[in-house]
Design an enzyme around this catalytic site. Structure first.
Site, PDB file in Angstrom:
ATOM      1  N   HIS A 124     -12.066 -29.190 -32.457  1.00  0.00           N
ATOM      2  CA  HIS A 124     -12.826 -27.964 -32.202  1.00  0.00           C
ATOM      3  C   HIS A 124     -12.004 -26.782 -32.727  1.00  0.00           C
ATOM      4  O   HIS A 124     -10.769 -26.837 -32.722  1.00  0.00           O
ATOM      5  CB  HIS A 124     -13.006 -27.860 -30.677  1.00  0.00           C
ATOM      6  CG  HIS A 124     -13.901 -26.755 -30.216  1.00  0.00           C
ATOM      7  ND1 HIS A 124     -13.480 -25.452 -30.104  1.00  0.00           N
ATOM      8  CD2 HIS A 124     -15.195 -26.760 -29.801  1.00  0.00           C
ATOM      9  CE1 HIS A 124     -14.468 -24.708 -29.646  1.00  0.00           C
ATOM     10  NE2 HIS A 124     -15.527 -25.476 -29.461  1.00  0.00           N
ATOM     11  N   ASP A 201      -6.395 -31.994 -25.775  1.00  0.00           N
ATOM     12  CA  ASP A 201      -7.541 -31.152 -25.456  1.00  0.00           C
ATOM     13  C   ASP A 201      -8.540 -32.032 -24.699  1.00  0.00           C
ATOM     14  O   ASP A 201      -9.231 -32.862 -25.292  1.00  0.00           O
ATOM     15  CB  ASP A 201      -8.133 -30.612 -26.766  1.00  0.00           C
ATOM     16  CG  ASP A 201      -9.454 -29.888 -26.559  1.00  0.00           C
ATOM     17  OD1 ASP A 201      -9.986 -29.916 -25.430  1.00  0.00           O
ATOM     18  OD2 ASP A 201      -9.968 -29.307 -27.529  1.00  0.00           O
ATOM     19  N   GLN A 204     -13.708 -32.344 -23.352  1.00  0.00           N
ATOM     20  CA  GLN A 204     -14.857 -33.256 -23.275  1.00  0.00           C
ATOM     21  C   GLN A 204     -14.558 -34.518 -22.473  1.00  0.00           C
ATOM     22  O   GLN A 204     -15.470 -35.273 -22.162  1.00  0.00           O
ATOM     23  CB  GLN A 204     -15.312 -33.661 -24.690  1.00  0.00           C
ATOM     24  CG  GLN A 204     -15.821 -32.506 -25.538  1.00  0.00           C
ATOM     25  CD  GLN A 204     -17.115 -31.888 -25.006  1.00  0.00           C
ATOM     26  OE1 GLN A 204     -17.835 -32.491 -24.210  1.00  0.00           O
ATOM     27  NE2 GLN A 204     -17.404 -30.675 -25.443  1.00  0.00           N
ATOM     28  N   LYS A 227     -17.494 -27.167 -18.018  1.00  0.00           N
ATOM     29  CA  LYS A 227     -18.043 -28.417 -18.557  1.00  0.00           C
ATOM     30  C   LYS A 227     -18.009 -29.519 -17.504  1.00  0.00           C
ATOM     31  O   LYS A 227     -18.245 -30.692 -17.795  1.00  0.00           O
ATOM     32  CB  LYS A 227     -17.250 -28.844 -19.794  1.00  0.00           C
ATOM     33  CG  LYS A 227     -17.408 -27.879 -20.984  1.00  0.00           C
ATOM     34  CD  LYS A 227     -16.741 -28.425 -22.208  1.00  0.00           C
ATOM     35  CE  LYS A 227     -16.465 -27.386 -23.262  1.00  0.00           C
ATOM     36  NZ  LYS A 227     -17.642 -26.952 -24.006  1.00  0.00           N
ATOM     37  N   CYS A 367     -18.701 -25.781 -33.660  1.00  0.00           N
ATOM     38  CA  CYS A 367     -17.328 -25.219 -33.721  1.00  0.00           C
ATOM     39  C   CYS A 367     -16.353 -26.226 -34.318  1.00  0.00           C
ATOM     40  O   CYS A 367     -15.211 -26.342 -33.855  1.00  0.00           O
ATOM     41  CB  CYS A 367     -16.844 -24.763 -32.352  1.00  0.00           C
ATOM     42  SG  CYS A 367     -17.842 -23.477 -31.643  1.00  0.00           S
TER      43      CYS A 367
HETATM   44  N1  7TS Z   1     -12.237 -28.266 -27.216  1.00  0.00           N
HETATM   45  C1  7TS Z   1     -13.308 -29.071 -27.240  1.00  0.00           C
HETATM   46  C2  7TS Z   1     -13.131 -30.521 -27.593  1.00  0.00           C
HETATM   47  C3  7TS Z   1     -14.562 -28.557 -26.928  1.00  0.00           C
HETATM   48  O1  7TS Z   1     -15.622 -29.362 -26.951  1.00  0.00           O
HETATM   49  C4  7TS Z   1     -14.707 -27.190 -26.598  1.00  0.00           C
HETATM   50  C5  7TS Z   1     -16.033 -26.564 -26.322  1.00  0.00           C
HETATM   51  C6  7TS Z   1     -13.543 -26.407 -26.549  1.00  0.00           C
HETATM   52  C7  7TS Z   1     -12.339 -26.974 -26.874  1.00  0.00           C
HETATM   53  C8  7TS Z   1     -13.584 -24.977 -26.131  1.00  0.00           C
HETATM   54  O2  7TS Z   1     -13.929 -24.876 -24.802  1.00  0.00           O
HETATM   55  P1  7TS Z   1     -14.095 -23.446 -24.119  1.00  0.00           P
HETATM   56  O3  7TS Z   1     -14.518 -23.750 -22.726  1.00  0.00           O
HETATM   57  O4  7TS Z   1     -12.769 -22.781 -24.211  1.00  0.00           O
HETATM   58  O5  7TS Z   1     -15.137 -22.716 -24.922  1.00  0.00           O
HETATM   59  N2  7TS Z   1     -17.108 -27.201 -26.960  1.00  0.00           N
HETATM   60  C9  7TS Z   1     -18.349 -26.745 -27.071  1.00  0.00           C
HETATM   61  C10 7TS Z   1     -19.359 -27.491 -27.671  1.00  0.00           C
HETATM   62  O6  7TS Z   1     -19.193 -28.611 -28.142  1.00  0.00           O
HETATM   63  N3  7TS Z   1     -20.511 -26.789 -27.653  1.00  0.00           N
HETATM   64  O7  7TS Z   1     -20.269 -25.623 -27.047  1.00  0.00           O
HETATM   65  C11 7TS Z   1     -18.947 -25.573 -26.691  1.00  0.00           C
END
Ligand code: 7TS
Length: 412
Positions: A124, A201, A204, A227, A367
């Site tokens: 990401h 990370d 997910q 999430k 992303c």
């Molecule tokens: N890393 C992964 C693997 C992710 O899926 C996401 C968000 C992030 C980092 C960033 O997370 P945040 O909470 O800091 O924004 N992924 C997604 C997605 O797949 N669709 O919307 C956000």
């Protein structure tokens, strides 16, 4: 046999008491963010109605209660991922902020010229851009592990990219596009043998599979509350104490200090050294309630159920000749995410047409632009599941998919 009834569990989530475009809401965008059960919503309300104050700052009752509740939420996070102590748990806003904290604090301090940072092409943007910045500022080298045709990182790729020059590896436990569960245990072992630290990370993975940071031996592990049934604006950074202790603060100001003089300051002990300013207490309490909820169902049960949902969905999708699936076919290597394309249809049209069936899926580059370029795809549509999804949700999703090309005027 499951120990929970998904139909019954769904009733805990008030958002599903509505129709979208005349159909029951089928929410398949859990990779982006998840919905909240009453147990989380009510707990945040209870805190605001009875205990809201600024923690760690006052001797009055509300401040004391807010402090206790905040610290208690941190204890829950600690147990949830099996950290050794709450000194190793830092609350942040989200995964992105946690990764930036590691890059700015650990990366800028310990990565030197010509050192190598290794990530995967499927990361990401949150796990790419901070390392690009460290590599540029420190004249270090950012290297990528590439994937095979099923979206897996081959062992020889791990062995050829992680070498004695590697100082840091940062890798998603589960890809947000492909659903691949990466072999992080092997990656961590290899990196440690060669003296590199590993950042995982877990954005997910943490919501969907049992994570034990000590068993994995991860140096850092990060994730987002939103999430995993909790509010937005609360995230977690786990780091091994010996690493966190040697890292300089990221943000500075109130709450993270011990003594402040005109020209200098000393810093608070862990975890507060990394928690500058007033924190998101209600977010932390919501996260604590979300963890209670997930644990009452059981992470192993959730993982098992999502595997069933993915298998059920994949079996139906693979029967449709014009639908193409990304990611591993082997179910043991994937989580509850299915990225797909439909011949001659732009993924945004898939998403819009499915929306008219009440089905929420995401379309775009998710992303992960370097991955899309690597796959030579402009975008995909993505369905991502969670514990409140049912077989009937998938049936409605499949019915929608079968109508996409018809809507656009194709014969089938
Ligand atoms: N890393 C992964 C693997 C992710 O899926 C996401 C968000 C992030 C980092 C960033 O997370 P945040 O909470 O800091 O924004 N992924 C997604 C997605 O797949 N669709 O919307 C956000």
């Amino acid at each position: 046999m499951l120990n929970f009834d998904p139909e019954k569990l769904k009733k805990d989530f008030p958002i599903f008491n509505q129709e979208i475009n005349g159909r029951p809401l089928i929410y398949l965008d859990n990779g982006a963010t998840t919905q909240k059960p009453n147990q989380v919503i009510n707990e945040i309300r209870r805190y605001n109605e009875t205990s809201h104050g600024n923690p760690h700052r006052g001797a009055h009752q509300l401040s004391i209660r807010a402090t206790e509740e905040y610290d208690n939420a941190k204890e829950k996070v600690k147990s949830f991922i099996n950290a050794k102590s709450i000194e190793e748990i830092i609350f942040t806003r989200n995964t992105t902020e946690s990764l930036n904290l590691i890059a700015y604090s650990y990366g800028m301090e310990f990565i030197k010229e010509n050192d190598e940072i290794v990530i995967a092409i499927s990361e990401h943007h949150s796990n790419i851009i901070p390392w690009q910045k460290v590599a540029k500022d420190k004249n270090a080298i950012l290297k990528y592990m590439y994937l095979d045709e099923e979206g897996r990182i081959p062992i020889d790729e791990i062995e050829s990219k992680i070498t004695s020059k590697t100082k840091l590896v940062s890798i998603a436990h589960m890809s947000n596009v492909l659903g691949t569960i990466h072999p992080i245990r092997e990656i961590i072992e290899r990196a440690h043998e060669l003296g590199a630290v590993v950042v995982v990370d877990g954005a997910q993975s943490t919501p969907h599979i049992k994570v034990d940071v000590q068993d994995l031996n991860a140096d850092f592990y990060v994730f987002s509350g939103h999430k995993m049934l909790a509010p937005m604006g609360i995230g977690v950074l786990y780091g091994k104490k010996e690493l966190l202790e040697n890292m300089p603060p990221f943000l500075t100001g109130g709450d993270m200090i011990e003594y402040v003089y005109e020209q200098d300051a000393t810093f608070a002990p862990l975890p507060f050294k990394f928690e500058a300013g007033t924190q998101n207490v209600e977010g932390a309490i919501g996260l604590g309630a979300a963890i209670d909820y997930l644990q009452s169902v059981g992470l192993n049960e959730i993982e098992k159920y999502e595997k069933f949902l993915v298998e059920y969905a994949l079996n139906k999708i693979l029967d449709i000749p014009y639908v193409n699936i990304q990611g591993p076919k082997d179910l043991s290597m994937r989580g509850g995410i299915i990225s797909f394309t439909i011949d001659d249809v732009h993924p945004h049209d898939i998403s819009t047409i499915l929306d008219s069936y009440g089905v929420a899926v995401r379309a775009g580059h998710h992303c992960a632009q370097p991955l899309m370029r690597y796959l030579e795809l402009p975008a995909t549509a993505r369905a991502s599941f969670y514990l409140y999804n049912t077989k009937e949700d998938i049936d409605q999703f499949i019915e929608g998919i079968k109508n996409v090309r018809k809507w656009l005027g194709y014969g089938s």
